[in-house]
Write a protein that holds these residues in place. Sequence first.
Motif, PDB file in Angstrom:
ATOM      1  N   GLN A   1     -16.245  23.166  -4.717  1.00  0.00           N
ATOM      2  CA  GLN A   1     -15.368  23.881  -5.633  1.00  0.00           C
ATOM      3  C   GLN A   1     -14.917  22.950  -6.759  1.00  0.00           C
ATOM      4  O   GLN A   1     -14.993  21.721  -6.648  1.00  0.00           O
ATOM      5  N   VAL A   2     -14.423  23.542  -7.852  1.00  0.00           N
ATOM      6  CA  VAL A   2     -13.869  22.753  -8.941  1.00  0.00           C
ATOM      7  C   VAL A   2     -12.745  21.865  -8.403  1.00  0.00           C
ATOM      8  O   VAL A   2     -11.866  22.327  -7.683  1.00  0.00           O
ATOM      9  N   GLY A   3     -12.812  20.592  -8.726  1.00  0.00           N
ATOM     10  CA  GLY A   3     -11.798  19.650  -8.261  1.00  0.00           C
ATOM     11  C   GLY A   3     -12.207  18.885  -7.016  1.00  0.00           C
ATOM     12  O   GLY A   3     -11.609  17.847  -6.702  1.00  0.00           O
ATOM     13  N   ASP A   4     -13.216  19.369  -6.272  1.00  0.00           N
ATOM     14  CA  ASP A   4     -13.729  18.621  -5.123  1.00  0.00           C
ATOM     15  C   ASP A   4     -14.402  17.341  -5.602  1.00  0.00           C
ATOM     16  O   ASP A   4     -14.837  17.240  -6.753  1.00  0.00           O
ATOM     17  N   ILE A   5     -14.513  16.381  -4.714  1.00  0.00           N
ATOM     18  CA  ILE A   5     -15.180  15.123  -5.035  1.00  0.00           C
ATOM     19  C   ILE A   5     -16.459  15.003  -4.226  1.00  0.00           C
ATOM     20  O   ILE A   5     -16.447  15.155  -3.002  1.00  0.00           O
ATOM     21  N   LEU A   6     -17.568  14.782  -4.905  1.00  0.00           N
ATOM     22  CA  LEU A   6     -18.872  14.642  -4.251  1.00  0.00           C
ATOM     23  C   LEU A   6     -19.256  13.171  -4.192  1.00  0.00           C
ATOM     24  O   LEU A   6     -19.421  12.514  -5.227  1.00  0.00           O
ATOM     25  N   VAL A   7     -19.409  12.657  -2.983  1.00  0.00           N
ATOM     26  CA  VAL A   7     -19.843  11.280  -2.746  1.00  0.00           C
ATOM     27  C   VAL A   7     -21.294  11.310  -2.270  1.00  0.00           C
ATOM     28  O   VAL A   7     -21.678  12.175  -1.475  1.00  0.00           O
ATOM     29  N   GLN A   8     -22.124  10.373  -2.759  1.00  0.00           N
ATOM     30  CA  GLN A   8     -23.540  10.317  -2.381  1.00  0.00           C
ATOM     31  C   GLN A   8     -23.880   8.906  -1.902  1.00  0.00           C
ATOM     32  O   GLN A   8     -24.419   8.088  -2.646  1.00  0.00           O
ATOM     33  N   SER A   9     -23.561   8.638  -0.640  1.00  0.00           N
ATOM     34  CA  SER A   9     -23.699   7.284  -0.095  1.00  0.00           C
ATOM     35  C   SER A   9     -25.151   6.827  -0.050  1.00  0.00           C
ATOM     36  O   SER A   9     -25.455   5.658  -0.336  1.00  0.00           O
ATOM     37  N   LEU A  10     -26.058   7.724   0.316  1.00  0.00           N
ATOM     38  CA  LEU A  10     -27.464   7.337   0.385  1.00  0.00           C
ATOM     39  C   LEU A  10     -28.016   7.018  -1.003  1.00  0.00           C
ATOM     40  O   LEU A  10     -28.808   6.078  -1.172  1.00  0.00           O
ATOM     41  N   THR A  11     -27.597   7.784  -1.990  1.00  0.00           N
ATOM     42  CA  THR A  11     -28.037   7.504  -3.360  1.00  0.00           C
ATOM     43  C   THR A  11     -27.490   6.157  -3.834  1.00  0.00           C
ATOM     44  O   THR A  11     -28.180   5.402  -4.531  1.00  0.00           O
TER      45      THR A  11
ATOM     46  N   ASN B   1     -21.287   3.138  -8.862  1.00  0.00           N
ATOM     47  CA  ASN B   1     -19.867   3.445  -8.701  1.00  0.00           C
ATOM     48  C   ASN B   1     -19.630   4.941  -8.550  1.00  0.00           C
ATOM     49  O   ASN B   1     -18.826   5.376  -7.713  1.00  0.00           O
ATOM     50  N   ILE B   2     -20.331   5.742  -9.350  1.00  0.00           N
ATOM     51  CA  ILE B   2     -20.170   7.198  -9.271  1.00  0.00           C
ATOM     52  C   ILE B   2     -20.653   7.708  -7.919  1.00  0.00           C
ATOM     53  O   ILE B   2     -20.022   8.569  -7.302  1.00  0.00           O
ATOM     54  N   ALA B   3     -21.788   7.184  -7.444  1.00  0.00           N
ATOM     55  CA  ALA B   3     -22.324   7.621  -6.155  1.00  0.00           C
ATOM     56  C   ALA B   3     -21.412   7.214  -5.005  1.00  0.00           C
ATOM     57  O   ALA B   3     -21.167   8.006  -4.084  1.00  0.00           O
ATOM     58  N   GLU B   4     -20.891   5.985  -5.032  1.00  0.00           N
ATOM     59  CA  GLU B   4     -20.050   5.490  -3.936  1.00  0.00           C
ATOM     60  C   GLU B   4     -18.665   6.126  -3.923  1.00  0.00           C
ATOM     61  O   GLU B   4     -18.146   6.484  -2.861  1.00  0.00           O
ATOM     62  N   ASN B   5     -18.062   6.240  -5.088  1.00  0.00           N
ATOM     63  CA  ASN B   5     -16.682   6.724  -5.180  1.00  0.00           C
ATOM     64  C   ASN B   5     -16.595   8.229  -5.382  1.00  0.00           C
ATOM     65  O   ASN B   5     -15.533   8.818  -5.176  1.00  0.00           O
ATOM     66  N   GLY B   6     -17.685   8.828  -5.803  1.00  0.00           N
ATOM     67  CA  GLY B   6     -17.715  10.265  -6.033  1.00  0.00           C
ATOM     68  C   GLY B   6     -17.299  10.641  -7.440  1.00  0.00           C
ATOM     69  O   GLY B   6     -16.755   9.834  -8.199  1.00  0.00           O
ATOM     70  N   PHE B   7     -17.593  11.873  -7.804  1.00  0.00           N
ATOM     71  CA  PHE B   7     -17.148  12.416  -9.081  1.00  0.00           C
ATOM     72  C   PHE B   7     -16.508  13.765  -8.829  1.00  0.00           C
ATOM     73  O   PHE B   7     -16.769  14.423  -7.814  1.00  0.00           O
ATOM     74  N   VAL B   8     -15.665  14.182  -9.754  1.00  0.00           N
ATOM     75  CA  VAL B   8     -14.929  15.439  -9.610  1.00  0.00           C
ATOM     76  C   VAL B   8     -15.800  16.587 -10.118  1.00  0.00           C
ATOM     77  O   VAL B   8     -16.309  16.555 -11.244  1.00  0.00           O
ATOM     78  N   ILE B   9     -15.971  17.601  -9.286  1.00  0.00           N
ATOM     79  CA  ILE B   9     -16.790  18.763  -9.653  1.00  0.00           C
ATOM     80  C   ILE B   9     -16.121  19.532 -10.786  1.00  0.00           C
ATOM     81  O   ILE B   9     -14.944  19.891 -10.699  1.00  0.00           O
ATOM     82  N   GLY B  10     -16.885  19.782 -11.863  1.00  0.00           N
ATOM     83  CA  GLY B  10     -16.399  20.582 -12.973  1.00  0.00           C
ATOM     84  C   GLY B  10     -16.891  22.016 -12.881  1.00  0.00           C
ATOM     85  O   GLY B  10     -17.678  22.362 -11.993  1.00  0.00           O
ATOM     86  N   PRO B  11     -16.465  22.875 -13.804  1.00  0.00           N
ATOM     87  CA  PRO B  11     -16.793  24.311 -13.715  1.00  0.00           C
ATOM     88  C   PRO B  11     -18.289  24.620 -13.693  1.00  0.00           C
ATOM     89  O   PRO B  11     -18.743  25.437 -12.895  1.00  0.00           O
ATOM     90  N   PHE B  12     -19.071  23.985 -14.593  1.00  0.00           N
ATOM     91  CA  PHE B  12     -20.508  24.267 -14.595  1.00  0.00           C
ATOM     92  C   PHE B  12     -21.158  23.781 -13.304  1.00  0.00           C
ATOM     93  O   PHE B  12     -21.976  24.480 -12.704  1.00  0.00           O
ATOM     94  N   ARG B  13     -20.785  22.604 -12.876  1.00  0.00           N
ATOM     95  CA  ARG B  13     -21.381  22.064 -11.655  1.00  0.00           C
ATOM     96  C   ARG B  13     -20.979  22.892 -10.438  1.00  0.00           C
ATOM     97  O   ARG B  13     -21.776  23.103  -9.524  1.00  0.00           O
ATOM     98  N   GLU B  14     -19.762  23.411 -10.435  1.00  0.00           N
ATOM     99  CA  GLU B  14     -19.345  24.305  -9.340  1.00  0.00           C
ATOM    100  C   GLU B  14     -20.198  25.563  -9.295  1.00  0.00           C
ATOM    101  O   GLU B  14     -20.632  25.995  -8.220  1.00  0.00           O
ATOM    102  N   ARG B  15     -20.468  26.141 -10.456  1.00  0.00           N
ATOM    103  CA  ARG B  15     -21.288  27.353 -10.479  1.00  0.00           C
ATOM    104  C   ARG B  15     -22.715  27.049 -10.032  1.00  0.00           C
ATOM    105  O   ARG B  15     -23.356  27.874  -9.374  1.00  0.00           O
ATOM    106  N   SER B  16     -23.217  25.880 -10.372  1.00  0.00           N
ATOM    107  CA  SER B  16     -24.566  25.498  -9.936  1.00  0.00           C
ATOM    108  C   SER B  16     -24.640  25.405  -8.417  1.00  0.00           C
ATOM    109  O   SER B  16     -25.583  25.905  -7.796  1.00  0.00           O
TER     110      SER B  16
END
Length: 552
Positions: free
Chosen positions: A195-205, A153-168
Amino acid sequence: MLQSITKVCFICVAISLSSACYSAPESNAFKGAVSSASPEATEAGLSVLRQGGNAIDAAVAVSLALGVSEPAGSGIAGQTVMLVHPGSGKKPFVIHGTSWSPSQLPERVEPSQLRVGHTASTVPSTPRVLDFAFRNYGSGQVSWSELVQPAINIAENGFVIGPFRERSFRYYGDSLRNQPEAKAIFIRHDGKDFQVGDILVQSLTAKMLRRIAEYGAEDFYSGEIAVSIAKDMATHQGWITLEDLNNFPDPQVVEPLVIEYQGYQVATLPPPFGGWVMLKALNLIEQQYPNSLPSNKDDKAIAFLDALHLAHLSRFESPVSGFYEYHEEVDAKISKQEAARLLSNYHNELGGETTHFSVVDASGMAVSVTQSIDSYFGAKVVNPDYGFLYNNYMQSFRLIDDGSPYGLKPNDMPYSSMAASILSKNGEVELVLGSPGSARIISAVAQVIARWVQAGETIEEAVAAHRVHAIANKNVFIEQPEVSANLMQKMALRGFTLRRPQFGVADSVYDPYFGGVHAIARQNGVWQGAADPRRDGKATVIYRLVNEDDRP
């Protein structure tokens, strides 16, 4: 049966701090707790506990969800090690989930080949470890496919980028642009970093996880996923073969290392991991301050620096001589007498990215799990068919044979600083924790334990406190924004040189260089969780009101 591992040829800021501090009325029943480096993974574990799964079931779901929602730190193609305490009166054990170097290595290897690209990857252990844990220790109340579904579900729908993940993403984005397949997943379509607040989707995963859900973890080692890995490795001169994957073994179950510390039994990971160094640091702290830690902030920092320097120096100058028959040697290294000897000599002379999560269930079973693809974003390349990042654990081997067990060899375990730990008293679990951060894992875990046990801090306070780190050459690192003249003078007397981390992912208060401890503790009979403010994590404790629905 527990056994020594034998060599075989074939392994809370979420956006804001969300640590649980819930004091339950007596009519409530504790149902479980999860602390991990992403809110999405924590919720995945909680959903399993609510379905009646145990801590092992929840750990499988958290592990897979973290690989999707915190891709800089871990993933399906990394390694996962579990420290398990089954509950009241039972003995803890380790599911020894090391990865292994490939069976065929070229005669000549360049250092760069071990750091990035397809040649940097060891044969992954994570799918095998999760499957083994589920088959042997799961509750039987939740199916394998149900445990994989939250990650899908997280890979298909995406998750919201947080501050630490944005810096990474911002700091390591350039290295991910070097492979078109990695760029397509981990760089925005407009060419900018997430950026913080963006949504990352990983369809192949998601496609890969659906296969894992349907065909089981074995598909990674002998099914279509394995074929894809072997083909990708052959295309890019990688060293992992289909035979390596087909022959990858189940993890072994081994005894943890255990010491007595301030009335607690501290259990942690054996070699090749860094648990023995962390235990040595605790012994050194206790030898200096047998009762409580000094209340003065500078004195506390010096106590930690002295202990951490000596512990890390011991690992550098006198590493364990082997990863298989180590018991007698390690027992001597983690003894109270050895700590006293080191401190006596020392005072006479005076003049890496990973993730960790912790789970406790209603029965008292606790699981402390550290998993990694080694560096931030591992080898910086992804599998083109299924979108997962390869690890770069090959860099943990040494090209020069220095007589230590760390030399580069086929079918062997990489050096690791993992130190997942569980503290118990009278057979009951009291604290579950661990950290990412290469050698800083050892420093972070030791400091949080010492603060919680000897300074009387709450688990939130102990996790949130600024940390220090010391290495063998007397370089030291201090997280707090300001270093007093008094502390500088004390460091100078010891010959310490203050350095600053150069990893680029710090904010104005905290630096992930100093770890990411995710912990669960029982305080005054009430379970509490702590998510490290250095990451985007979340800790939640859940209770079941009698005759009512679950409430967080």
